[in-house]
Design a protein around this motif. Structure first.
Motif, mmCIF file in Angstrom:
data_model
loop_
_atom_site.group_PDB
_atom_site.id
_atom_site.type_symbol
_atom_site.label_atom_id
_atom_site.label_comp_id
_atom_site.label_asym_id
_atom_site.label_seq_id
_atom_site.Cartn_x
_atom_site.Cartn_y
_atom_site.Cartn_z
ATOM 1 N N LYS A 49 1.538 -1.343 -0.133
ATOM 2 C CA LYS A 49 -0.455 0.193 -0.278
ATOM 3 C C LYS A 49 0.736 1.062 -0.042
ATOM 4 O O LYS A 49 0.807 2.434 -0.428
ATOM 5 C CB LYS A 49 -0.949 -0.045 1.426
ATOM 6 C CG LYS A 49 -2.114 -0.678 1.322
ATOM 7 C CD LYS A 49 -2.870 -0.623 2.459
ATOM 8 C CE LYS A 49 -4.568 -1.280 1.579
ATOM 9 N NZ LYS A 49 -5.116 -1.187 3.391
ATOM 10 N N GLY A 50 1.917 1.301 0.280
ATOM 11 C CA GLY A 50 2.339 2.700 0.651
ATOM 12 C C GLY A 50 3.517 2.810 -0.337
ATOM 13 O O GLY A 50 4.006 4.166 -1.058
ATOM 14 N N ASN A 51 3.542 1.319 -1.462
ATOM 15 C CA ASN A 51 4.339 1.963 -2.688
ATOM 16 C C ASN A 51 3.163 2.263 -3.699
ATOM 17 O O ASN A 51 1.808 1.543 -4.643
ATOM 18 C CB ASN A 51 4.632 0.714 -3.648
ATOM 19 C CG ASN A 51 5.549 1.035 -4.924
ATOM 20 O OD1 ASN A 51 4.996 1.630 -5.134
ATOM 21 N ND2 ASN A 51 6.218 0.035 -5.046
ATOM 22 N N THR A 52 3.122 3.835 -3.282
ATOM 23 C CA THR A 52 1.748 4.584 -4.552
ATOM 24 C C THR A 52 1.742 4.612 -6.105
ATOM 25 O O THR A 52 1.363 5.115 -6.626
ATOM 26 C CB THR A 52 1.564 6.372 -4.093
ATOM 27 O OG1 THR A 52 3.147 6.472 -4.214
ATOM 28 C CG2 THR A 52 1.036 6.183 -2.445
ATOM 29 N N GLY A 53 3.144 4.573 -6.129
ATOM 30 C CA GLY A 53 3.352 3.890 -7.673
ATOM 31 C C GLY A 53 3.257 2.932 -8.323
ATOM 32 O O GLY A 53 3.336 2.487 -9.682
ATOM 33 N N LEU A 54 2.899 2.245 -7.632
ATOM 34 C CA LEU A 54 2.650 0.767 -8.256
ATOM 35 C C LEU A 54 0.677 1.359 -8.767
ATOM 36 O O LEU A 54 0.353 0.056 -9.624
ATOM 37 C CB LEU A 54 2.639 -0.408 -6.613
ATOM 38 C CG LEU A 54 3.750 -1.095 -7.311
ATOM 39 C CD1 LEU A 54 3.116 -1.730 -6.175
ATOM 40 C CD2 LEU A 54 4.112 -2.039 -8.849
ATOM 41 N N GLY A 55 0.015 2.043 -7.816
ATOM 42 C CA GLY A 55 -0.956 2.337 -8.402
ATOM 43 C C GLY A 55 -1.996 0.412 -8.090
ATOM 44 O O GLY A 55 -2.975 0.150 -8.983
ATOM 45 N N LEU A 56 -2.328 0.127 -7.634
ATOM 46 C CA LEU A 56 -2.473 -1.521 -6.970
ATOM 47 C C LEU A 56 -3.643 -1.320 -6.445
ATOM 48 O O LEU A 56 -4.589 -0.824 -5.798
ATOM 49 C CB LEU A 56 -1.159 -1.929 -5.777
ATOM 50 C CG LEU A 56 -2.178 -3.313 -4.920
ATOM 51 C CD1 LEU A 56 -1.544 -4.599 -6.347
ATOM 52 C CD2 LEU A 56 -1.695 -3.982 -4.028
ATOM 53 N N ARG A 57 -4.050 -2.162 -7.815
ATOM 54 C CA ARG A 57 -5.927 -2.654 -7.139
ATOM 55 C C ARG A 57 -5.874 -4.429 -7.803
ATOM 56 O O ARG A 57 -5.490 -4.905 -8.708
ATOM 57 C CB ARG A 57 -6.499 -2.266 -8.185
ATOM 58 C CG ARG A 57 -6.904 -0.230 -7.845
ATOM 59 C CD ARG A 57 -7.572 0.315 -9.292
ATOM 60 N NE ARG A 57 -7.161 0.756 -10.052
ATOM 61 C CZ ARG A 57 -7.947 0.719 -11.294
ATOM 62 N NH1 ARG A 57 -9.037 1.613 -11.338
ATOM 63 N NH2 ARG A 57 -7.380 1.197 -12.550
ATOM 64 N N ILE A 58 -7.250 -4.634 -6.946
ATOM 65 C CA ILE A 58 -7.813 -5.975 -7.201
ATOM 66 C C ILE A 58 -8.063 -5.929 -8.230
ATOM 67 O O ILE A 58 -9.855 -4.842 -7.617
ATOM 68 C CB ILE A 58 -7.954 -6.716 -6.018
ATOM 69 C CG1 ILE A 58 -7.324 -6.517 -4.827
ATOM 70 C CG2 ILE A 58 -8.674 -8.208 -6.033
ATOM 71 C CD1 ILE A 58 -7.664 -7.030 -3.250
ATOM 72 N N ALA A 59 -8.223 -6.540 -9.389
ATOM 73 C CA ALA A 59 -9.658 -6.810 -10.563
ATOM 74 C C ALA A 59 -10.050 -7.534 -10.223
ATOM 75 O O ALA A 59 -11.492 -7.796 -11.038
ATOM 76 C CB ALA A 59 -8.308 -6.877 -11.879
ATOM 77 N N GLY A 60 -10.238 -8.850 -9.100
ATOM 78 C CA GLY A 60 -11.049 -9.909 -9.488
ATOM 79 C C GLY A 60 -10.338 -11.337 -8.427
ATOM 80 O O GLY A 60 -9.010 -11.127 -8.425
ATOM 81 N N ARG A 61 -10.807 -11.970 -7.962
ATOM 82 C CA ARG A 61 -11.087 -13.167 -7.062
ATOM 83 C C ARG A 61 -11.503 -14.241 -7.454
ATOM 84 O O ARG A 61 -13.205 -13.909 -7.336
ATOM 85 C CB ARG A 61 -11.199 -13.095 -5.711
ATOM 86 C CG ARG A 61 -9.959 -11.145 -4.944
ATOM 87 C CD ARG A 61 -9.917 -11.287 -3.351
ATOM 88 N NE ARG A 61 -11.871 -10.877 -3.116
ATOM 89 C CZ ARG A 61 -11.950 -10.266 -1.868
ATOM 90 N NH1 ARG A 61 -11.502 -11.157 -1.060
ATOM 91 N NH2 ARG A 61 -13.194 -10.615 -2.155
ATOM 92 N N TYR A 62 -11.007 -15.129 -7.801
ATOM 93 C CA TYR A 62 -11.934 -16.339 -8.790
ATOM 94 C C TYR A 62 -11.484 -17.339 -8.840
ATOM 95 O O TYR A 62 -10.215 -17.298 -8.201
ATOM 96 C CB TYR A 62 -12.416 -15.617 -9.699
ATOM 97 C CG TYR A 62 -10.595 -15.321 -10.951
ATOM 98 C CD1 TYR A 62 -9.625 -16.465 -10.759
ATOM 99 C CD2 TYR A 62 -10.288 -13.944 -11.237
ATOM 100 C CE1 TYR A 62 -7.909 -16.131 -11.764
ATOM 101 C CE2 TYR A 62 -9.175 -13.481 -11.182
ATOM 102 C CZ TYR A 62 -8.661 -14.909 -12.284
ATOM 103 O OH TYR A 62 -7.030 -14.253 -12.611
ATOM 104 N N PRO A 63 -12.188 -19.018 -8.716
ATOM 105 C CA PRO A 63 -11.440 -19.788 -9.089
ATOM 106 C C PRO A 63 -10.673 -20.471 -9.769
ATOM 107 O O PRO A 63 -10.788 -20.052 -11.303
ATOM 108 C CB PRO A 63 -13.144 -20.586 -9.006
ATOM 109 C CG PRO A 63 -14.332 -19.895 -8.791
ATOM 110 C CD PRO A 63 -13.168 -18.740 -9.037
ATOM 111 N N SER A 64 -9.381 -20.986 -9.608
ATOM 112 C CA SER A 64 -8.227 -20.859 -10.730
ATOM 113 C C SER A 64 -9.148 -21.607 -11.418
ATOM 114 O O SER A 64 -9.663 -22.614 -11.321
ATOM 115 C CB SER A 64 -7.150 -22.333 -9.965
ATOM 116 O OG SER A 64 -6.930 -21.385 -8.967
#
Length: 274
Positions: free
Chosen positions: A252-267
């Motif tokens: 979270k502290g790495n603002t440059g990554l712009g991290l977002r979860i796009a989905g969580r799903y079964p393999s």
């Protein structure tokens, strides 16, 4: 020629043994239909129990539960029935059950319909669910704003990030399932986008969108990477993860990554080879 049969005139060989086997098959077929009747009767009970939710436009498709059921059925078959047969039969049954609960439809794009592997994967996934071809990617993604009972199937490699900002009634769309489309390459897979409820199954993946790659020493080791656009990457990591827990919270502290979860799903299970 006299005394011989052409390929089109082969006699139907009947022996006591073969006749008995055919009677056994007929009996089994009848039992299958009886079990299907019981299955649909049970599904109707589910529909009645969920009436209030369905009246509000909720999505009856539950990718997590479907994955758990399919994996269990494959295990029960123990190799005695081709996995592709189990998948196709069960997808037909479950899609009929979904349609009995709501008018769920699938929207895709011309590229999917014109590519053999994409089309086969989509047809298998949809089974009895109606599939509509949108004129463009933009039009397909816009269909998600029609309500929760829409699923959009697009190639994972295309830029579909705008759905992460679409918020019908405050709920953005996510990647709810992944179709392998006859290949283990992420660039050949299909993303199923929608508002279906997400739930852990024990064999899951979390899909991240970042502006830049994850640290090389990131743990757990990603399953795959895919460049979606300039400086925009998709990364699939094992597990059903949340931004408030490790290892994601440490990023979270790495603002440059712009991290977002796009989905969580079964393999994804690679069950059918086109």
């Amino acid at each position: 020629m006299h005394g011989q049969f052409s390929l089109m005139e082969k006699p139907d060989i009947q022996t006591p043994e073969l006749s008995g086997i055919r009677q056994e098959i007929d009996s089994i077929d009848e039992q299958i239909v009886e079990l299907l009747c019981a299955r649909f009767a049970a599904s109707e009970k589910v529909r009645l129990a969920k009436t209030s939710d369905l009246l509000t436009g909720a999505m009856p498709y539950r990718p997590g539960r479907e994955a758990v059921i399919l994996r269990r059925l494959v295990e029960v078959a123990a190799g005695q029935v081709p996995v592709a047969v189990i998948e196709r039969v069960w997808r037909t049954v479950i899609s009929a059950s979904i349609l009995a609960q709501a008018d769920v439809r699938i929207v895709t794009i011309p590229e999917v319909m014109s590519d053999l592997r994409y089309r086969q994967a989509t047809d298998l996934f949809a089974s009895l669910l109606p599939v509509e071809k949108a004129s463009s990617m933009k039009a397909a993604l816009a269909a998600l704003s029609d309500g929760e009972q829409v699923l959009v199937v697009v190639p994972m490699k295309l830029d579909w990030r705008s759905v992460l900002e679409q918020t019908p009634e405050g709920k953005p769309a996510r990647v709810v399932a992944v179709l392998a489309a006859g290949s283990d390459k992420p660039g050949r897979s299909l993303a199923v986008l929608g508002h279906a409820a997400s739930e852990p199954t024990g064999e899951d993946e979390t899909l991240l969108v970042t502006t830049g790659k994850l640290p090389r020493d990131f743990v757990p080791k990603p399953i795959w990477h895919l460049k979606l656009a300039d400086d925009v990457y998709l990364t699939s990591i094992p597990g059903y993860l949340d931004m408030s827990e490790q290892p994601l919270v440490s990023l979270k502290g790495n603002t440059g990554l712009g991290l977002r979860i796009a989905g969580r799903y079964p393999s994804a299970m690679e069950l059918s080879k086109p």
